[in-house]
Design an enzyme around this catalytic site. Structure first.
Site, PDB file in Angstrom:
ATOM      1  N   SER A 260      11.814  10.607   6.682  1.00  0.00           N
ATOM      2  CA  SER A 260      10.775  11.607   6.938  1.00  0.00           C
ATOM      3  C   SER A 260      11.428  12.915   7.353  1.00  0.00           C
ATOM      4  O   SER A 260      12.481  12.919   8.002  1.00  0.00           O
ATOM      5  CB  SER A 260       9.858  11.130   8.063  1.00  0.00           C
ATOM      6  OG  SER A 260       9.073  12.192   8.559  1.00  0.00           O
TER       7      SER A 260
ATOM      8  N   ILE B 112       3.118   4.507  -0.432  1.00  0.00           N
ATOM      9  CA  ILE B 112       4.268   4.878  -1.262  1.00  0.00           C
ATOM     10  C   ILE B 112       4.978   3.641  -1.818  1.00  0.00           C
ATOM     11  O   ILE B 112       5.438   3.637  -2.955  1.00  0.00           O
ATOM     12  CB  ILE B 112       5.221   5.776  -0.457  1.00  0.00           C
ATOM     13  CG1 ILE B 112       4.576   7.161  -0.299  1.00  0.00           C
ATOM     14  CG2 ILE B 112       6.592   5.901  -1.118  1.00  0.00           C
ATOM     15  CD1 ILE B 112       5.213   8.038   0.731  1.00  0.00           C
TER      16      ILE B 112
ATOM     17  N   LYS C  56      13.871   7.868  12.191  1.00  0.00           N
ATOM     18  CA  LYS C  56      14.140   8.419  10.864  1.00  0.00           C
ATOM     19  C   LYS C  56      15.481   9.158  10.836  1.00  0.00           C
ATOM     20  O   LYS C  56      16.173   9.155   9.823  1.00  0.00           O
ATOM     21  CB  LYS C  56      12.984   9.319  10.417  1.00  0.00           C
ATOM     22  CG  LYS C  56      11.675   8.563  10.234  1.00  0.00           C
ATOM     23  CD  LYS C  56      11.818   7.506   9.142  1.00  0.00           C
ATOM     24  CE  LYS C  56      10.660   6.569   9.028  1.00  0.00           C
ATOM     25  NZ  LYS C  56      10.788   5.625   7.908  1.00  0.00           N
TER      26      LYS C  56
ATOM     27  N   THR D 204      -1.670   8.488   2.675  1.00  0.00           N
ATOM     28  CA  THR D 204      -1.466   7.042   2.657  1.00  0.00           C
ATOM     29  C   THR D 204      -2.250   6.392   3.805  1.00  0.00           C
ATOM     30  O   THR D 204      -2.590   7.058   4.787  1.00  0.00           O
ATOM     31  CB  THR D 204       0.023   6.694   2.832  1.00  0.00           C
ATOM     32  OG1 THR D 204       0.435   7.112   4.142  1.00  0.00           O
ATOM     33  CG2 THR D 204       0.881   7.379   1.774  1.00  0.00           C
TER      34      THR D 204
ATOM     35  N   SER E 282       0.849  -1.201   0.000  1.00  0.00           N
ATOM     36  CA  SER E 282       0.000   0.000   0.000  1.00  0.00           C
ATOM     37  C   SER E 282       0.880   1.244   0.000  1.00  0.00           C
ATOM     38  O   SER E 282       2.103   1.163   0.103  1.00  0.00           O
ATOM     39  CB  SER E 282      -0.917   0.023   1.233  1.00  0.00           C
ATOM     40  OG  SER E 282      -0.158   0.175   2.418  1.00  0.00           O
TER      41      SER E 282
ATOM     42  N   TYR F 165       9.360   7.870  16.343  1.00  0.00           N
ATOM     43  CA  TYR F 165       9.412   7.694  14.888  1.00  0.00           C
ATOM     44  C   TYR F 165      10.430   8.655  14.273  1.00  0.00           C
ATOM     45  O   TYR F 165      11.245   8.257  13.432  1.00  0.00           O
ATOM     46  CB  TYR F 165       8.015   7.958  14.322  1.00  0.00           C
ATOM     47  CG  TYR F 165       7.900   7.882  12.822  1.00  0.00           C
ATOM     48  CD1 TYR F 165       7.769   6.644  12.179  1.00  0.00           C
ATOM     49  CD2 TYR F 165       7.885   9.034  12.042  1.00  0.00           C
ATOM     50  CE1 TYR F 165       7.640   6.569  10.794  1.00  0.00           C
ATOM     51  CE2 TYR F 165       7.753   8.974  10.662  1.00  0.00           C
ATOM     52  CZ  TYR F 165       7.626   7.745  10.046  1.00  0.00           C
ATOM     53  OH  TYR F 165       7.502   7.668   8.677  1.00  0.00           O
TER      54      TYR F 165
END
Length: 321
Positions: free
Chosen positions: A175, A52, A205, A234, A50, A201
């Site tokens: 990100s 990107i 990254k 997304t 799903s 997160y």
């Protein structure tokens, strides 16, 4: 005043992450860069069922590439594969079911893959943002296990295969959130203090950016890059950041717009004319730190991160079936 200027720069920069930012940047794109035939080249995309990942896999398939979809959910992956084959007419689409948060599974997959396939381009797209502290069956914090350790093991396990390939590339989907984080090697699994999934997160990254820079120094025959897709609409954004999605849904990029730079890095000749190890947004290298930000880390911390991940990696390799 320095923090004020820094904040103003950052807020202005956020506009570039939206659909409008993509539309503005794309006016300067050379469409010929990605109008290429990649038949005979092999691409592996993690998290490809799903968002990107699927958008990237589909565009590579349109250009004739052999695409290996690495996904966690078998049912959703089979639907994605069928959609890609139907829409592109490319039959060379292969499916592998692997949980990127499970290091033993990654090792097992990589060992088998190396014996059966060739690989020109690895695209590390799989990721997660879990907003409460959850542990995997191996006792690993789930965001770290997926975003950092999973990316590390998948890449290092496939390096021998990539080293044999012509024009080998590794692209990692990061990100812009990493810009607010300085590398922190003292608490890789976020066990100290309150748990903030968004910041965990972002730290993961930042770690991916450091990994890319370190790999680029160590493996000169492979072109490494890391990128920010902007803010795209997304399934992951909708489920992990529902409040953000509601506020921004009318300004979000499409999945294809978010995937554009991944595709460009994966297939264009122009991408590899630039140095290995850079951070990209909208087909351009961009800084990995905000102006005047205190997010730079000493080289010894970056080297220590690699050592720590290698330790984790080998621990799970030793118990691999």
């Amino acid at each position: 005043m320095s923090w004020y200027r820094n904040t103003v720069w950052f807020v202005k920069g956020l506009r570039h992450y939206t659909r409008g930012g993509y539309e503005s940047a794309s006016k300067h794109f050379n469409s010929a860069d990605v109008e290429v035939d990649v038949a005979g080249r092999s691409f592996l995309v993690t998290g490809a069922n799903s968002g990107i990942g699927k958008a990237t896999a589909k565009e590579i398939a349109r250009r004739g590439g052999t695409v290996h979809l690495v996904c966690r959910n078998k049912e959703r992956a089979e639907v994605a594969k069928e959609e890609i084959v139907t829409e592109t007419g490319n039959q060379n689409i292969f499916l592998h079911i692997v949980d990127i948060s499970n290091p033993k599974e990654i090792w097992k997959f990589a060992e088998k893959f190396q014996n059966e396939h060739k690989l020109n381009v690895l695209i590390n797209n799989a990721g997660c943002m879990v907003n409460t502290r959850e542990l995997t069956e191996d006792g690993l914090e789930k965001n770290f296990a997926t975003n950092t350790l999973g990316t590390y093991i998948m890449t290092t396990a496939l390096l021998p295969l990539l080293e044999k390939a012509a024009d080998a590339r590794v692209i990692t989907v990061s990100s812009g959130g990493m810009l607010v984080q300085k590398l922190n090697i003292s608490d890789l699994q976020s066990g100290n203090g309150p748990f903030d999934g968004t910041m965990v997160y972002a730290q993961n990254k930042r770690q991916q950016v450091v990994l890319t820079e370190q790999w680029a120094k160590a493996h000169r025959n492979i072109h490494f890059s890391v990128m920010h897709p902007g803010w795209a609409d997304t399934p992951a954004v909708r489920s992990s950041m529902p409040n953000f999605y509601e506020r921004m849904k009318n300004s979000l990029r499409t999945e294809a717009q978010g995937a554009d730079t991944v595709l460009w890095l994966a297939v264009s000749a122009e991408a590899t004319k630039l140095p290995s190890g850079l951070f990209f947004q909208d087909r351009q290298p961009v800084p990995t730190h905000l102006p005047l930000a205190y997010t730079h880390s000493p080289p010894e911390d970056e080297e220590k991160l690699m050592e720590m991940l290698e330790e984790f990696s080998q621990k799970f390799k030793s118990v691999s079936p």
